[in-house]
Design a protein around this motif. Structure first.
Motif, PDB file in Angstrom:
ATOM      1  N   ASN A  51       0.832  -1.197   0.000  1.00 15.07           N
ATOM      2  CA  ASN A  51       0.000   0.000   0.000  1.00 15.07           C
ATOM      3  C   ASN A  51       0.871   1.254   0.000  1.00 15.07           C
ATOM      4  OD1 ASN A  51       0.762   0.603   2.718  1.00 15.07           O
ATOM      5  ND2 ASN A  51      -0.838  -0.734   3.490  1.00 15.07           N
ATOM      6  N   GLU A  52       0.217   2.414   0.024  1.00 12.10           N
ATOM      7  CA  GLU A  52       0.954   3.677  -0.076  1.00 12.10           C
ATOM      8  C   GLU A  52       1.969   3.846   1.050  1.00 12.10           C
ATOM      9  OE1 GLU A  52       0.014   8.490  -0.141  1.00 12.10           O
ATOM     10  OE2 GLU A  52      -1.620   7.064  -0.438  1.00 12.10           O
ATOM     11  N   ILE A  53       1.566   3.525   2.276  1.00 13.03           N
ATOM     12  CA  ILE A  53       2.467   3.670   3.419  1.00 13.03           C
ATOM     13  C   ILE A  53       3.668   2.740   3.284  1.00 13.03           C
ATOM     14  CG2 ILE A  53       2.665   3.520   5.925  1.00 13.03           C
ATOM     15  CD1 ILE A  53       0.846   5.764   4.996  1.00 13.03           C
ATOM     16  N   ASP A  54       3.410   1.499   2.859  1.00 16.18           N
ATOM     17  CA  ASP A  54       4.505   0.536   2.647  1.00 16.18           C
ATOM     18  C   ASP A  54       5.491   1.061   1.609  1.00 16.18           C
ATOM     19  OD1 ASP A  54       3.281  -1.251   4.381  1.00 16.18           O
ATOM     20  OD2 ASP A  54       2.235  -2.326   2.784  1.00 16.18           O
ATOM     21  N   THR A  55       4.948   1.634   0.546  1.00 15.34           N
ATOM     22  CA  THR A  55       5.792   2.113  -0.546  1.00 15.34           C
ATOM     23  C   THR A  55       6.661   3.283  -0.097  1.00 15.34           C
ATOM     24  OG1 THR A  55       4.169   1.391  -2.191  1.00 15.34           O
ATOM     25  CG2 THR A  55       5.786   3.017  -2.901  1.00 15.34           C
ATOM     26  N   ILE A  56       6.078   4.222   0.646  1.00 10.10           N
ATOM     27  CA  ILE A  56       6.862   5.347   1.166  1.00 10.10           C
ATOM     28  C   ILE A  56       8.003   4.832   2.035  1.00 10.10           C
ATOM     29  CG2 ILE A  56       6.819   7.353   2.702  1.00 10.10           C
ATOM     30  CD1 ILE A  56       3.853   7.731   1.848  1.00 10.10           C
ATOM     31  N   GLN A  57       7.696   3.885   2.898  1.00 11.99           N
ATOM     32  CA  GLN A  57       8.712   3.312   3.778  1.00 11.99           C
ATOM     33  C   GLN A  57       9.826   2.660   2.972  1.00 11.99           C
ATOM     34  OE1 GLN A  57       9.066   3.691   6.901  1.00 11.99           O
ATOM     35  NE2 GLN A  57      10.531   2.118   7.533  1.00 11.99           N
ATOM     36  N   SER A  58       9.443   1.944   1.928  1.00 13.70           N
ATOM     37  CA  SER A  58      10.428   1.286   1.082  1.00 13.70           C
ATOM     38  C   SER A  58      11.343   2.300   0.405  1.00 13.70           C
ATOM     39  CB  SER A  58       9.718   0.440   0.020  1.00 13.70           C
ATOM     40  OG  SER A  58      10.653  -0.075  -0.906  1.00 13.70           O
ATOM     41  N   ILE A  59      10.751   3.385  -0.087  1.00 14.22           N
ATOM     42  CA  ILE A  59      11.538   4.423  -0.755  1.00 14.22           C
ATOM     43  C   ILE A  59      12.530   5.053   0.215  1.00 14.22           C
ATOM     44  CG2 ILE A  59      11.408   6.725  -1.798  1.00 14.22           C
ATOM     45  CD1 ILE A  59       8.746   5.835  -3.083  1.00 14.22           C
ATOM     46  N   LEU A  60      12.078   5.364   1.397  1.00 11.77           N
ATOM     47  CA  LEU A  60      12.920   6.065   2.370  1.00 11.77           C
ATOM     48  C   LEU A  60      14.013   5.179   2.954  1.00 11.77           C
ATOM     49  CD1 LEU A  60      10.210   8.169   4.263  1.00 11.77           C
ATOM     50  CD2 LEU A  60      11.888   8.986   2.598  1.00 11.77           C
ATOM     51  N   THR A  61      13.783   3.876   2.956  1.00 10.83           N
ATOM     52  CA  THR A  61      14.779   2.958   3.529  1.00 10.83           C
ATOM     53  C   THR A  61      15.599   2.234   2.471  1.00 10.83           C
ATOM     54  OG1 THR A  61      13.127   1.176   3.647  1.00 10.83           O
ATOM     55  CG2 THR A  61      13.376   2.582   5.589  1.00 10.83           C
TER      56      THR A  61
END
Length: 339
Positions: free
Chosen positions: A87-97
């Motif tokens: 989901n969107e939150i998972d994707t943001i986390q993936s990008i930032l990490t």
């Protein structure tokens, strides 16, 4: 037996290589440093929640076309629609990490990393398209882009969204009709507070879960722009579009700053140019869609319910203002001041 073990190992490796999983090899590190070779271009992964018919996905395909062409094949763009990588939150986390995703479309969900950005989801803060563009292209927009950058996400452009409306299987004409109404919302404290103030029972969940939840009666309704109502086939499980227009907003075309800075300067410029071209391209598609969406949904059997929006804003705005932090209130006041 050995063949089975090898097969299972390969499957596990493939699963871990998806967005947000797996460890990086020396080859991964080289690519992350932006060192493309003739045989191995730098990959940029785009992940988003919409389906293949949505303008966001068509914009992603355009980005791929332009970036790969202008880079002479030194960039390779891979696109994952439909929340395939989370989901969107998972994707943001993936990008930032550095978990494997590089670009997504996001806005108020970034409040986890910068609380001020939550005001993008403030109901009835922006009351017209004219005000929306003045916010995005003016000083307030620059300030929000800087906040995004300080949170690790570089804004490459934006996609304007249509106003959000409530869908249901019974007409909703006043906030009284929302009492006890279980409504799916995004994971936004402001949206949750707004619907609680209007008497509903908000239930945050990923968009990918909405259709099934409506079908099974887990929730009574949801709220989204017409484009998402259509692309999510919600007309199959919802009868009414109640024209509350409680939120006019946008999503940023956002790229992880670490990934962006890892690119050679000439490829940074390619990414910038591709995003600029894509913003204009998607916007034309968006405007065309907005003219047709109401009629298309009516053809699918949905009925549109006109409402007195002031009745909803009178409940929603005080309910959200009560939970604003000082930083959010300061940014909210700047948005309201744009006329």
């Amino acid at each position: 037996m050995k063949k089975k073990i090898v097969a299972l190992f390969m499957l596990a490796t493939l699963a871990l290589s998806a967005c947000g999983g797996g460890s990086k090899t020396s080859t991964d590190s080289t690519k992350a440093a932006g060192e493309a070779t003739a045989d191995e271009p730098i990959e940029i992964v785009i992940s988003h929640i919409a389906d293949e018919n949505h303008t966001w996905h068509k914009g992603s395909e355009k980005f791929k076309e332009v970036a790969e062409e202008k880079s002479g094949g030194r960039l390779k763009v891979t696109i994952y629609p439909n929340s395939q990588l989370g989901n969107e939150i998972d994707t943001i986390q993936s990008i930032l990490t550095g978990g494997g995703c590089d670009i997504t479309f996001t806005a108020e969900s970034m409040q986890t990393y910068a609380e001020e950005l939550g005001v993008i989801g403030m109901p009835y803060a922006i009351k017209s398209e004219e005000q929306l563009y003045k916010v995005l292209d003016g000083e307030v927009g620059k300030e929000m882009e800087e906040i995004m950058l300080n949170s690790g996400m570089r804004v490459l452009g934006y996609y304007v969204r249509g106003p959000r409306n409530i869908t249901s299987n019974t007409p909703i004409k006043t906030p009284d009709d929302l009492k006890g109404f279980i409504i799916r919302t995004p994971q936004s404290p402001m949206t949750v507070a707004a619907f609680e103030a209007m008497g509903a029972k908000p239930t945050p969940m990923a968009f990918s879960e909405v259709f099934t939840s409506l079908q099974q009666g887990v929730i009574n309704g949801q709220e989204n722009p017409l484009a998402m109502i259509k692309s999510g086939s919600l007309y199959e499980v919802q009868k009414y579009v109640n024209e509350t227009e409680h939120l006019r907003a946008w999503v940023y075309i956002a790229m992880g700053e670490k990934k962006y800075q890892s690119l050679p300067d000439d490829l940074k410029e390619v990414v910038n140019e591709a995003a600029k071209e894509v913003q204009a391209y998607e916007h034309e598609l968006f405007l065309e869609d907005e003219k047709k969406l109401k009629g298309e949904l009516e053809e699918k059997g949905m009925e549109f319910v006109e409402v007195d929006q002031s009745l909803f804003s009178e409940k929603a705005i005080p309910g959200v203002e009560a939970i604003l932090t000082d930083k959010q209130k300061a940014l909210y006041d700047k948005i309201k001041a744009v006329q």
